[in-house]
Design a protein around this motif. Structure first.
Motif, PDB file in Angstrom:
ATOM      1  N   VAL B  29     -43.523 -11.264 -51.538  1.00  0.00           N
ATOM      2  CA  VAL B  29     -44.069 -10.109 -52.241  1.00  0.00           C
ATOM      3  C   VAL B  29     -43.033  -8.992 -52.275  1.00  0.00           C
ATOM      4  O   VAL B  29     -41.951  -9.111 -51.705  1.00  0.00           O
ATOM      5  N   SER B  30     -43.401  -7.900 -52.922  1.00  0.00           N
ATOM      6  CA  SER B  30     -42.484  -6.760 -53.010  1.00  0.00           C
ATOM      7  C   SER B  30     -42.180  -6.204 -51.621  1.00  0.00           C
ATOM      8  O   SER B  30     -43.037  -6.220 -50.739  1.00  0.00           O
ATOM      9  N   VAL B  31     -40.960  -5.746 -51.469  1.00  0.00           N
ATOM     10  CA  VAL B  31     -40.523  -5.333 -50.139  1.00  0.00           C
ATOM     11  C   VAL B  31     -40.080  -3.874 -50.096  1.00  0.00           C
ATOM     12  O   VAL B  31     -39.755  -3.267 -51.119  1.00  0.00           O
ATOM     13  N   TYR B  32     -40.109  -3.350 -48.885  1.00  0.00           N
ATOM     14  CA  TYR B  32     -39.441  -2.104 -48.562  1.00  0.00           C
ATOM     15  C   TYR B  32     -38.304  -2.489 -47.622  1.00  0.00           C
ATOM     16  O   TYR B  32     -38.487  -3.324 -46.733  1.00  0.00           O
ATOM     17  N   LEU B  33     -37.144  -1.884 -47.792  1.00  0.00           N
ATOM     18  CA  LEU B  33     -35.978  -2.266 -47.004  1.00  0.00           C
ATOM     19  C   LEU B  33     -35.387  -1.066 -46.290  1.00  0.00           C
ATOM     20  O   LEU B  33     -35.386   0.049 -46.821  1.00  0.00           O
ATOM     21  N   PHE B  34     -34.889  -1.300 -45.103  1.00  0.00           N
ATOM     22  CA  PHE B  34     -34.377  -0.223 -44.253  1.00  0.00           C
ATOM     23  C   PHE B  34     -33.078  -0.662 -43.576  1.00  0.00           C
ATOM     24  O   PHE B  34     -32.872  -1.841 -43.282  1.00  0.00           O
ATOM     25  N   TRP B  35     -32.236   0.314 -43.313  1.00  0.00           N
ATOM     26  CA  TRP B  35     -31.106   0.138 -42.406  1.00  0.00           C
ATOM     27  C   TRP B  35     -31.223   1.178 -41.297  1.00  0.00           C
ATOM     28  O   TRP B  35     -31.420   2.366 -41.555  1.00  0.00           O
ATOM     29  N   TYR B  36     -31.094   0.677 -40.057  1.00  0.00           N
ATOM     30  CA  TYR B  36     -31.130   1.549 -38.886  1.00  0.00           C
ATOM     31  C   TYR B  36     -29.826   1.400 -38.116  1.00  0.00           C
ATOM     32  O   TYR B  36     -29.205   0.331 -38.111  1.00  0.00           O
ATOM     33  N   LEU B  48     -31.018   4.767 -44.041  1.00  0.00           N
ATOM     34  CA  LEU B  48     -31.503   4.860 -45.408  1.00  0.00           C
ATOM     35  C   LEU B  48     -32.634   3.855 -45.604  1.00  0.00           C
ATOM     36  O   LEU B  48     -32.830   2.971 -44.772  1.00  0.00           O
ATOM     37  N   LYS B  49     -33.351   4.030 -46.720  1.00  0.00           N
ATOM     38  CA  LYS B  49     -34.455   3.131 -47.024  1.00  0.00           C
ATOM     39  C   LYS B  49     -34.590   2.970 -48.533  1.00  0.00           C
ATOM     40  O   LYS B  49     -34.279   3.900 -49.303  1.00  0.00           O
ATOM     41  N   TYR B  50     -35.061   1.795 -48.916  1.00  0.00           N
ATOM     42  CA  TYR B  50     -35.397   1.542 -50.311  1.00  0.00           C
ATOM     43  C   TYR B  50     -36.893   1.284 -50.385  1.00  0.00           C
ATOM     44  O   TYR B  50     -37.411   0.363 -49.748  1.00  0.00           O
ATOM     45  N   LEU B  51     -37.563   2.108 -51.177  1.00  0.00           N
ATOM     46  CA  LEU B  51     -39.007   1.924 -51.377  1.00  0.00           C
ATOM     47  C   LEU B  51     -39.282   1.498 -52.816  1.00  0.00           C
ATOM     48  O   LEU B  51     -40.089   0.603 -53.078  1.00  0.00           O
ATOM     49  N   SER B  52     -38.626   2.152 -53.769  1.00  0.00           N
ATOM     50  CA  SER B  52     -38.764   1.828 -55.185  1.00  0.00           C
ATOM     51  C   SER B  52     -37.744   2.659 -55.944  1.00  0.00           C
ATOM     52  O   SER B  52     -37.020   3.467 -55.360  1.00  0.00           O
ATOM     53  N   GLY B  53     -37.663   2.455 -57.258  1.00  0.00           N
ATOM     54  CA  GLY B  53     -36.790   3.294 -58.067  1.00  0.00           C
ATOM     55  C   GLY B  53     -35.353   2.798 -58.099  1.00  0.00           C
ATOM     56  O   GLY B  53     -35.100   1.590 -58.128  1.00  0.00           O
ATOM     57  N   SER B  54     -34.419   3.729 -58.071  1.00  0.00           N
ATOM     58  CA  SER B  54     -33.007   3.396 -58.169  1.00  0.00           C
ATOM     59  C   SER B  54     -32.595   2.396 -57.101  1.00  0.00           C
ATOM     60  O   SER B  54     -32.948   2.548 -55.927  1.00  0.00           O
ATOM     61  N   ALA B  87     -21.287   1.226 -33.600  1.00  0.00           N
ATOM     62  CA  ALA B  87     -22.695   1.126 -33.204  1.00  0.00           C
ATOM     63  C   ALA B  87     -23.233  -0.222 -33.641  1.00  0.00           C
ATOM     64  O   ALA B  87     -22.516  -1.036 -34.233  1.00  0.00           O
ATOM     65  N   GLU B  88     -24.508  -0.449 -33.347  1.00  0.00           N
ATOM     66  CA  GLU B  88     -25.218  -1.640 -33.805  1.00  0.00           C
ATOM     67  C   GLU B  88     -26.044  -1.247 -35.014  1.00  0.00           C
ATOM     68  O   GLU B  88     -26.707  -0.212 -35.009  1.00  0.00           O
ATOM     69  N   TYR B  89     -26.000  -2.077 -36.039  1.00  0.00           N
ATOM     70  CA  TYR B  89     -26.718  -1.772 -37.277  1.00  0.00           C
ATOM     71  C   TYR B  89     -27.752  -2.861 -37.540  1.00  0.00           C
ATOM     72  O   TYR B  89     -27.449  -4.052 -37.489  1.00  0.00           O
ATOM     73  N   PHE B  90     -28.967  -2.424 -37.820  1.00  0.00           N
ATOM     74  CA  PHE B  90     -30.063  -3.354 -38.056  1.00  0.00           C
ATOM     75  C   PHE B  90     -30.632  -3.166 -39.458  1.00  0.00           C
ATOM     76  O   PHE B  90     -30.924  -2.039 -39.874  1.00  0.00           O
ATOM     77  N   CYS B  91     -30.815  -4.277 -40.142  1.00  0.00           N
ATOM     78  CA  CYS B  91     -31.514  -4.293 -41.415  1.00  0.00           C
ATOM     79  C   CYS B  91     -32.962  -4.684 -41.126  1.00  0.00           C
ATOM     80  O   CYS B  91     -33.215  -5.500 -40.230  1.00  0.00           O
ATOM     81  N   ALA B  92     -33.900  -4.094 -41.850  1.00  0.00           N
ATOM     82  CA  ALA B  92     -35.311  -4.401 -41.609  1.00  0.00           C
ATOM     83  C   ALA B  92     -36.080  -4.409 -42.917  1.00  0.00           C
ATOM     84  O   ALA B  92     -35.700  -3.744 -43.886  1.00  0.00           O
ATOM     85  N   VAL B  93     -37.171  -5.151 -42.927  1.00  0.00           N
ATOM     86  CA  VAL B  93     -37.996  -5.294 -44.126  1.00  0.00           C
ATOM     87  C   VAL B  93     -39.465  -5.171 -43.779  1.00  0.00           C
ATOM     88  O   VAL B  93     -39.894  -5.561 -42.691  1.00  0.00           O
ATOM     89  N   SER B  94     -40.214  -4.581 -44.674  1.00  0.00           N
ATOM     90  CA  SER B  94     -41.667  -4.611 -44.569  1.00  0.00           C
ATOM     91  C   SER B  94     -42.217  -4.826 -45.974  1.00  0.00           C
ATOM     92  O   SER B  94     -41.515  -4.656 -46.962  1.00  0.00           O
TER      93      SER B  94
END
Lengths: 118, 113
Positions: B29-36, B48-54, B87-94
């Motif tokens: 399904v559609s996702v929201y994406l994050f980097w921490y 940063l995060k991607y929710l929709s749009g650009s 640092a440590e960088y984590f990608c995450a999805v919901s």
């Protein structure tokens, strides 16, 4: 911005005792909080989802009787590690979801608690 | 079910050089994406995060990421890194309607002076 305070940052306890970790949202209301466990050089493992005023939802394999979660208010969730053993030693991190939704602040993380059981 | 893959466990980069940290996701399904980002013995800070749009998202500390739906990727980039980026960088999805964040295994970024 959204701030989550987690306390204590470090704790050392004796095997068999219980330890309580607090997670507070300081400037927003959090209807949902999450508890993670992070092993050394590993990713974050979601332990449970805590909802204000109701029972927590635990992930598969997480012992709910060992890791007691209470979310009594919109700004406070606690994780109690009961009868701690050395294998419970880990880095525990909480996260709070701003009830205003992802379009605002999304998920905000606490600074973590390093638990060492001796 | 959703999942996140960070193929690179460690990325060494010379100071002032560009960097790209790769992240691929899987979801029905559609996702929201994050980097921490996580500094030693600290919690996670949202980059940063991607929710929709650009599809090009700009975050803090000069980082940006591009959402590519066809390649199911959300790679993180910075044109010129500094020592402080170590640092440590984590990608995450919901997913929409699912509040749980699923994390990748993390990428340790080491900046070489």
């Amino acid at each position: 911005g959204a701030v989550v305070s987690q306390h204590p940052s470090r704790v050392i306890c004796k095997s068999g005792t219980s330890v309580k970790i607090e997670c507070r949202s300081l400037d927003f209301q959090a209807t949902t909080m999450f508890w993670y466990r992070q092993f050394p050089k590993k990713s974050l493992m979601l332990m449970a989802t805590s909802n204000e005023g109701s029972k927590a939802t635990y992930e598969q394999g997480v012992e709910k009787d060992k890791f007691l979660i209470n979310h009594a208010s919109l700004t406070l969730s606690t994780l109690t590690v009961t009868s701690a053993h050395p294998e419970d030693s880990s880095f525990y991190i909480c996260s709070a979801r701003d009830s205003r939704g992802l379009t605002s602040y999304g998920y905000t993380f606490g600074s973590g608690t390093r638990l060492t059981v001796v | 079910a959703q999942s996140v893959t960070q193929l690179d466990s460690q990325v060494p980069v010379f100071e002032e050089a560009p960097v790209e940290l790769r992240c691929n996701y899987s979801s029905s399904v559609s996702v929201y994406l994050f980097w921490y980002v996580q500094y030693p013995n600290q919690g996670l800070q949202l980059l940063l995060k991607y929710l929709s749009g650009s599809t090009l998202v700009k975050g803090i500390n000069g980082f940006e990421a591009e959402f590519n739906k066809s390649q199911t990727s959300f790679h993180l980039r910075k044109p010129s890194v500094h020592i402080s980026d170590t640092a440590e960088y984590f990608c995450a999805v919901s997913n929409f309607g699912n509040e749980k964040l699923t994390f990748g295994t993390g990428t340790r970024l080491t900046i070489i002076p």
